[in-house]
Write an enzyme that holds these catalytic residues in place. Structure first.
Site, PDB file in Angstrom:
ATOM      1  N   ARG A 197       0.867  -8.806  13.856  1.00  0.00           N
ATOM      2  CA  ARG A 197       0.227  -7.854  12.929  1.00  0.00           C
ATOM      3  C   ARG A 197      -0.676  -8.600  11.943  1.00  0.00           C
ATOM      4  O   ARG A 197      -1.747  -8.120  11.601  1.00  0.00           O
ATOM      5  CB  ARG A 197       1.287  -7.055  12.176  1.00  0.00           C
ATOM      6  CG  ARG A 197       1.910  -5.986  13.055  1.00  0.00           C
ATOM      7  CD  ARG A 197       3.210  -5.504  12.483  1.00  0.00           C
ATOM      8  NE  ARG A 197       3.040  -4.672  11.312  1.00  0.00           N
ATOM      9  CZ  ARG A 197       3.996  -4.466  10.418  1.00  0.00           C
ATOM     10  NH1 ARG A 197       5.178  -5.045  10.553  1.00  0.00           N
ATOM     11  NH2 ARG A 197       3.781  -3.676   9.398  1.00  0.00           N
TER      12      ARG A 197
ATOM     13  N   ARG B 276      12.205  -5.661   4.899  1.00  0.00           N
ATOM     14  CA  ARG B 276      11.908  -4.249   4.649  1.00  0.00           C
ATOM     15  C   ARG B 276      12.867  -3.282   5.326  1.00  0.00           C
ATOM     16  O   ARG B 276      13.328  -3.525   6.429  1.00  0.00           O
ATOM     17  CB  ARG B 276      10.504  -3.927   5.190  1.00  0.00           C
ATOM     18  CG  ARG B 276       9.431  -4.408   4.316  1.00  0.00           C
ATOM     19  CD  ARG B 276       8.167  -3.653   4.424  1.00  0.00           C
ATOM     20  NE  ARG B 276       7.678  -3.345   5.742  1.00  0.00           N
ATOM     21  CZ  ARG B 276       6.421  -2.943   5.944  1.00  0.00           C
ATOM     22  NH1 ARG B 276       5.590  -2.826   4.944  1.00  0.00           N
ATOM     23  NH2 ARG B 276       6.010  -2.663   7.149  1.00  0.00           N
TER      24      ARG B 276
ATOM     25  N   ARG C 155      -8.789   0.748   9.709  1.00  0.00           N
ATOM     26  CA  ARG C 155      -8.302  -0.604   9.993  1.00  0.00           C
ATOM     27  C   ARG C 155      -9.270  -1.386  10.861  1.00  0.00           C
ATOM     28  O   ARG C 155      -8.989  -2.535  11.195  1.00  0.00           O
ATOM     29  CB  ARG C 155      -6.963  -0.510  10.727  1.00  0.00           C
ATOM     30  CG  ARG C 155      -5.746  -0.744   9.846  1.00  0.00           C
ATOM     31  CD  ARG C 155      -4.548  -0.512  10.738  1.00  0.00           C
ATOM     32  NE  ARG C 155      -3.355  -1.160  10.309  1.00  0.00           N
ATOM     33  CZ  ARG C 155      -2.349  -0.544   9.696  1.00  0.00           C
ATOM     34  NH1 ARG C 155      -2.460   0.710   9.338  1.00  0.00           N
ATOM     35  NH2 ARG C 155      -1.242  -1.196   9.420  1.00  0.00           N
TER      36      ARG C 155
ATOM     37  N   LYS D 235       0.827  -1.208   0.000  1.00  0.00           N
ATOM     38  CA  LYS D 235       0.000   0.000   0.000  1.00  0.00           C
ATOM     39  C   LYS D 235       0.864   1.262   0.000  1.00  0.00           C
ATOM     40  O   LYS D 235       0.644   2.181  -0.768  1.00  0.00           O
ATOM     41  CB  LYS D 235      -0.919   0.043   1.241  1.00  0.00           C
ATOM     42  CG  LYS D 235      -1.841  -1.152   1.380  1.00  0.00           C
ATOM     43  CD  LYS D 235      -2.804  -0.973   2.548  1.00  0.00           C
ATOM     44  CE  LYS D 235      -2.148  -0.873   3.921  1.00  0.00           C
ATOM     45  NZ  LYS D 235      -1.422  -2.085   4.354  1.00  0.00           N
TER      46      LYS D 235
ATOM     47  N   ARG E 279      12.037  -1.419  10.836  1.00  0.00           N
ATOM     48  CA  ARG E 279      11.033  -1.172  11.851  1.00  0.00           C
ATOM     49  C   ARG E 279      11.029  -2.233  12.940  1.00  0.00           C
ATOM     50  O   ARG E 279      11.188  -3.408  12.665  1.00  0.00           O
ATOM     51  CB  ARG E 279       9.654  -1.105  11.185  1.00  0.00           C
ATOM     52  CG  ARG E 279       9.463   0.157  10.408  1.00  0.00           C
ATOM     53  CD  ARG E 279       8.255   0.121   9.530  1.00  0.00           C
ATOM     54  NE  ARG E 279       7.048  -0.417  10.152  1.00  0.00           N
ATOM     55  CZ  ARG E 279       5.853  -0.346   9.588  1.00  0.00           C
ATOM     56  NH1 ARG E 279       5.709   0.244   8.418  1.00  0.00           N
ATOM     57  NH2 ARG E 279       4.813  -0.855  10.194  1.00  0.00           N
TER      58      ARG E 279
HETATM   59  P1  AMP Z   1       1.677   0.678   9.197  1.00  0.00           P
HETATM   60  O1  AMP Z   1       2.868   1.511   8.934  1.00  0.00           O
HETATM   61  O2  AMP Z   1       0.482   1.115   8.391  1.00  0.00           O
HETATM   62  O3  AMP Z   1       1.944  -0.796   9.089  1.00  0.00           O
HETATM   63  O4  AMP Z   1       1.254   0.955  10.733  1.00  0.00           O
HETATM   64  C1  AMP Z   1       2.157   0.662  11.796  1.00  0.00           C
HETATM   65  C2  AMP Z   1       1.408   0.536  13.097  1.00  0.00           C
HETATM   66  O5  AMP Z   1       0.743   1.772  13.395  1.00  0.00           O
HETATM   67  C3  AMP Z   1       0.299  -0.503  13.116  1.00  0.00           C
HETATM   68  O6  AMP Z   1       0.790  -1.809  13.368  1.00  0.00           O
HETATM   69  C4  AMP Z   1      -0.551   0.021  14.269  1.00  0.00           C
HETATM   70  O7  AMP Z   1       0.041  -0.234  15.525  1.00  0.00           O
HETATM   71  C5  AMP Z   1      -0.497   1.520  14.046  1.00  0.00           C
HETATM   72  N1  AMP Z   1      -1.578   1.982  13.147  1.00  0.00           N
HETATM   73  C6  AMP Z   1      -1.460   2.527  11.907  1.00  0.00           C
HETATM   74  N2  AMP Z   1      -2.651   2.824  11.391  1.00  0.00           N
HETATM   75  C7  AMP Z   1      -3.570   2.461  12.325  1.00  0.00           C
HETATM   76  C8  AMP Z   1      -4.991   2.508  12.394  1.00  0.00           C
HETATM   77  N3  AMP Z   1      -5.719   2.988  11.376  1.00  0.00           N
HETATM   78  N4  AMP Z   1      -5.585   2.027  13.511  1.00  0.00           N
HETATM   79  C9  AMP Z   1      -4.872   1.562  14.548  1.00  0.00           C
HETATM   80  N5  AMP Z   1      -3.537   1.483  14.556  1.00  0.00           N
HETATM   81  C10 AMP Z   1      -2.879   1.926  13.450  1.00  0.00           C
END
Ligand code: AMP
Length: 212
Positions: free
Chosen positions: A170, A126, A87, A13, A159
């Site tokens: 996750r 990554r 999410r 994404k 990360r």
């Molecule tokens: P991402 O970079 O999109 O994989 O997001 C990293 C982390 O941020 C996720 O594993 C969640 O802990 C938090 N996070 C990001 N977006 C959301 C969301 N819409 N709702 C809840 N937690 C989020």
């Protein structure tokens, strides 16, 4: 124009959103990036979110909904591309309500379909530029100089939540809490599925066709 990107962690994404937002002059709102910026700046929100993020759990809905609502109201180029939000079904409903108030709605939701086996392979290799957020991968998308960003030369970082235990969590969280969001958009009638296992360029072409 409001586009929502849906899909598991590692589905591509973020990579696709960066290119599409540039091409179509969209404001790219990536909730994961916004949260990581809060963590790096040691804000109250960042401190509260960090433990959830490191474990691979979702940050509570009220925090996320507040974060996105504020940004939907700002000046937003020719449109908005939401990457990583909603999410949960509660977030999707809150987004619908905020958009109804603003007399608009989601124009297109895109689901990046990728098998779990492929997701694990991708997440394991990554790396990201902490300065400009450009994503890289040890196998599929290598920087020209090892561990340096091609665009700005910063040292790449990996990360905390790409470590195996957090990755497993996750994916579990995605399956239980985020997949019901697909039904929400399917019912709304504007969900388009893209095969996220293709090359970056091929996915980009499918996306262009899906968005029109
Ligand atoms: P991402 O970079 O999109 O994989 O997001 C990293 C982390 O941020 C996720 O594993 C969640 O802990 C938090 N996070 C990001 N977006 C959301 C969301 N819409 N709702 C809840 N937690 C989020």
């Amino acid at each position: 124009m409001l586009i929502v990107f849906l899909g598991a962690p590692g589905a591509g994404k973020g990579t696709q959103a960066k290119t599409l937002a540039q091409k179509q002059n969209l404001t790219h709102l990536a909730t994961g990036d916004l949260l990581r910026a809060e963590v790096a700046a040691h804000t109250e929100l960042g401190l509260a979110a960090k433990a959830f993020m490191d474990r691979g759990d979702l940050v509570p809905d009220d925090v996320m909904i507040g974060m996105i609502k504020g940004r939907l109201e700002g000046p937003n180029s020719d449109g908005i591309l939401l990457d990583g939000f909603p999410r949960t079904v509660a977030q999707a409903v809150a987004l619908d309500e905020a958009l109804i108030t603003a007399n608009t709605s989601v124009d297109r939701s895109i689901f990046f379909k990728v098998s779990e086996e492929e997701l694990v392979r991708r997440l394991a290799g990554r790396a990201t530029c902490p300065n400009c957020q450009r994503p890289y991968h040890d196998t599929f998308n290598k920087p020209q100089n090892t561990d340096r960003c091609d665009d700005c030369g910063s040292d790449l970082v990996r990360r905390e939540d790409d470590k195996p235990e957090a990755v497993r969590n996750r994916l579990k969280v995605y399956a239980t809490q985020t997949t019901p969001v697909l039904d929400h958009y399917q019912k709304g009638g504007n969900l388009v599925e893209v095969d996220g296992e293709q090359s970056i360029d091929a996915v980009q072409e499918d996306l262009a066709a899906a968005i029109g």
